[in-house]
Design a protein around this motif. Structure first.
Motif, short mmCIF file in Angstrom:
data_model
loop_
_atom_site.label_atom_id
_atom_site.label_comp_id
_atom_site.label_asym_id
_atom_site.label_seq_id
_atom_site.Cartn_x
_atom_site.Cartn_y
_atom_site.Cartn_z
N MET A 1 0.84 -1.20 0.00
CA MET A 1 0.00 0.00 0.00
C MET A 1 0.88 1.25 0.00
N ILE A 2 0.41 2.30 -0.64
CA ILE A 2 1.16 3.55 -0.75
C ILE A 2 1.37 4.17 0.64
N ALA B 1 -2.99 7.82 -5.78
CA ALA B 1 -3.77 6.68 -5.32
C ALA B 1 -4.37 5.88 -6.48
N LEU B 2 -4.72 6.56 -7.57
CA LEU B 2 -5.36 5.88 -8.69
C LEU B 2 -4.36 5.41 -9.75
N GLU C 1 3.04 1.51 -9.97
CA GLU C 1 3.26 0.22 -9.30
C GLU C 1 2.24 -0.07 -8.21
N GLU C 2 1.71 0.97 -7.57
CA GLU C 2 0.84 0.75 -6.42
C GLU C 2 -0.52 1.41 -6.54
N GLY C 3 -0.82 2.08 -7.66
CA GLY C 3 -2.10 2.74 -7.83
C GLY C 3 -3.24 1.77 -8.08
N TYR C 4 -4.44 2.22 -7.82
CA TYR C 4 -5.62 1.38 -7.95
C TYR C 4 -5.76 0.80 -9.36
N TYR D 1 -6.60 3.92 2.74
CA TYR D 1 -6.19 2.80 1.89
C TYR D 1 -5.80 3.29 0.50
N PRO D 2 -4.85 4.21 0.39
CA PRO D 2 -4.48 4.72 -0.94
C PRO D 2 -3.91 3.61 -1.83
N GLY D 3 -4.43 3.53 -3.04
CA GLY D 3 -4.02 2.48 -3.95
C GLY D 3 -4.92 1.26 -3.91
N MET D 4 -5.75 1.18 -2.87
CA MET D 4 -6.66 0.04 -2.74
C MET D 4 -8.12 0.47 -2.85
#
Length: 334
Positions: A1-2, A24-25, A29-32, A265-268
């Motif tokens: 997670m970011i 986050a979006l 590598e870790e964006g939604y 939950y950034p990225g999730m």
């Protein structure tokens, strides 16, 4: 997670909500849209109009045929943000065998994960690109462009009206926790409607500056055709009626998140906000000589509706039929 606190520190202690949404979006590598999209289909992240009924495919094909007749050429179909490919599949089904063979279907998809899925599902039936520039080059500048729930996936700036006027909402770290903090507006938004909006202190609004920058970057490469933009939202005078906190929200495991839950939950989390069609109308109307119309999803789809619960839902004048708007931008000179 970011690790959001690290990015806030790297930004000097304050991160705009637009920058947070971009991270986050769309973090590579870790964006939604890079990692967290799951369960593509009816029960997953893409329970959109095309997954419910072929009605949108029918409407798009009918409008495409009209545009081709007016242009005097068979325009490539260019879908932006095809997601699960549900709409592409339904359009190809509705086209029939011979039309499908003789029609160029082009997809622009920013998400590497979704491009991979689209390649596996559609194979050679579609040309898939990561950006509009290459796609329009492939089409020779002529295309019937369309998207469904695209604009809401762009990061938005968020502003709040205060006793001192409009201020921008961002994130900071206080006592080890992520908190919102207002800052003076250092860079005016690309749209002027915010400054004209009659607001009470505490009112929040969202502005899709990132979409405007993206749109104007590729627009000169588009010479002929029609563009249809479908999304949830409204014109500004209706969009924020009785919505003092604006429309920014998130979806995680089919639960709606708001307030500070959005930042946990950034990225999730799928983060979105309603689309201000007053701004989109301004963008298109600045293209002198083009024709621009705005209608509801109900009016756009109703001529193609059948007597099914799904079509009734999608054209309901008190539900999806009015909550979704359709912006049609025509550039049909040969």
């Amino acid at each position: 997670m970011i690790r959001l606190s690290d990015h806030i520190a790297a930004a000097g202690g304050w991160l705009s909500l637009e920058a947070f949404m971009q991270l986050a979006l769309h973090h590579p590598e870790e964006g939604y849209y890079s990692t967290a999209i799951e369960n593509i289909g009816m029960r997953g992240d893409f329970s959109t109009t095309p997954t419910l009924s072929p009605i949108l495919a029918k409407a798009i094909i009918a409008r495409w045929k009209e545009a081709c007749a007016r242009c005097g050429t068979r325009l490539p179909l260019l879908e932006i943000g095809a997601g699960s490919s549900a709409l592409a599949v339904k359009i190809m089904d509705q086209l029939g065998f011979w039309n499908r063979l003789n029609t160029d279907y082009v997809i622009v998809e920013a998400s590497p994960r979704l491009r991979e899925f689209q390649h596996l599902l559609l194979g050679s039936q579609a040309k898939i690109y990561s950006g509009m520039e290459k796609a329009l080059k492939h089409c020779g500048g002529k295309a019937f462009i369309f998207s469904n729930e695209l604009v809401d996936a762009f990061p938005a700036r968020v502003f709040e009206y205060t006793e001192q006027g409009w201020q921008e909402v961002g994130l900071t770290v206080k006592d080890g926790a992520i908190r919102e903090e207002l800052r003076p507006v250092l860079q005016k938004p690309l749209f002027s409607h915010m400054l004209e909006y009659d607001s009470q202190p505490g009112q929040r609004i969202e502005i899709h500056d990132s979409y405007a920058k993206w749109f104007t970057a590729w627009l000169p490469l588009w010479s002929t055709g029609s563009m249809t933009v479908i999304d949830y939202g409204a014109e500004m005078e209706y969009l924020y009626h009785r919505r003092p906190k604006g429309s920014l929200r998130g979806y995680k495991s089919h639960q709606v998140l708001s307030g500070e839950e959005l930042y946990r939950y950034p990225g999730m989390t799928d983060i979105t906000c309603d689309v201000n069609f007053t701004d989109l109308l301004e963008l298109s109307r600045n293209c002198i000589g083009d024709r621009v119309t705005l209608t509801t999803q109900r009016d756009y789809l109703l001529p193609y509706a059948e007597n099914t619960p799904q079509d009734a839902f999608l054209t309901d004048e008190y539900g999806a039929g009015s909550h979704f708007q359709v912006l049609i931008h025509e550039r049909l000179q040969p």
